[in-house]
Scaffold this active site. Sequence first.
Site, short mmCIF file in Angstrom:
data_model
loop_
_atom_site.label_atom_id
_atom_site.label_comp_id
_atom_site.label_asym_id
_atom_site.label_seq_id
_atom_site.Cartn_x
_atom_site.Cartn_y
_atom_site.Cartn_z
N ALA A 44 0.80 -1.23 0.00
CA ALA A 44 0.00 0.00 0.00
C ALA A 44 0.83 1.27 0.00
O ALA A 44 0.46 2.27 -0.62
CB ALA A 44 -0.93 0.00 1.20
N ASP A 130 -4.98 -0.50 -7.77
CA ASP A 130 -5.28 0.79 -8.40
C ASP A 130 -4.77 0.93 -9.83
O ASP A 130 -5.00 1.95 -10.48
CB ASP A 130 -4.69 1.92 -7.54
N HIS A 145 -3.81 -9.06 -5.72
CA HIS A 145 -5.14 -8.81 -5.15
C HIS A 145 -6.12 -8.30 -6.20
O HIS A 145 -7.17 -7.76 -5.87
CB HIS A 145 -5.06 -7.81 -3.99
N CYS A 175 -25.12 -7.35 -15.49
CA CYS A 175 -24.49 -7.65 -16.77
C CYS A 175 -25.49 -7.43 -17.92
O CYS A 175 -26.55 -8.04 -17.92
CB CYS A 175 -24.02 -9.10 -16.73
N CYS A 178 -26.32 -10.95 -19.60
CA CYS A 178 -27.12 -12.05 -19.00
C CYS A 178 -27.93 -11.61 -17.78
O CYS A 178 -28.72 -12.40 -17.26
CB CYS A 178 -26.20 -13.21 -18.62
N THR A 216 5.49 -1.81 2.30
CA THR A 216 4.71 -2.80 3.07
C THR A 216 5.45 -3.12 4.36
O THR A 216 6.68 -3.17 4.39
CB THR A 216 4.46 -4.09 2.26
N SER A 217 4.68 -3.31 5.41
CA SER A 217 5.30 -3.63 6.70
C SER A 217 5.57 -5.13 6.81
O SER A 217 6.17 -5.58 7.78
CB SER A 217 4.37 -3.20 7.83
ZN LIG Z 1 -23.22 -11.96 -17.66
#
Ligand SMILES: [Zn+2]
Length: 266
Positions: A44, A130, A145, A175, A178, A216-217
Amino acid sequence: MLLPDFNSEREKEKYFRSLNDEQKIDALNEMISDTEHIAFLGGAGVSTESGIPDFRSKDGLYHRKDKKFGRYKPEYLLSYDCLDNRPSVFFDYFRNNLDCRKIKPNDAHKKLAEMEKAGKLDGVITQNIDGLHQKAGSRKVWEIHGSALRSYCVSCHTEYGEDFIFENKEDVPHCPACGKMVRPDVTLYGEFLPQRAYEEAVALIRYSDLLIIGGTSLEVGSAAQLAHMYHGKYMVIINKGKTKMEGKADLVFHDSIGKVMNMIEI
Ligand SMILES: [Zn+2]
């Protein structure tokens, strides 16, 4: 300064511990020219210098008191449980706190992109969602992530771009293909890491002979796990606060990541 050949780990440790700030920067530059396979592992803190709040720091999302969401823990608001059971709360929080589309990369992102272009960086492994490394020009990025700039349908798996969730007027975005829910392509609390990105990150770490860890820690989670898997020649840590693995690192900078990265010459 040319880095000496060390006869033992102890000798190596003693040497690096004796350096002053300026010599440490020289040593970092030596390491970069001396090694063939460099990887960067970032948390982060790499993004906070672009203005993105850290999750756990004092001013971070975790400690931010927000009237609207005050009754929930931030961890819950970014959990699969919340997405599944209170999707409108999840998307409201997500849109209000994780819209990073207009955020700009900082000096650390830029230097890493420059290093990749110069053939001096095999890749970036990031916990951040990000997309700032790609914005700075990095191509070899492993997002362990996921990314808030991507989304996908939970049923037909159609992928949608960075605006889909943030510009969508429905409480819970659906969506067009669908009718099922479209969710962000990020790893939520209670979910497994994206397996392919993680496995490739592990391979990258194992192949490297210089690992630079920044922002990062290393206290919890995937970054700490990955750092433990590293057995290459040199390890460097750049983080404003103390980190867990400083004993294993050759060089430690308690400083701004952008400032230290800026002093790398390639
Ligand atoms: Zn869909």
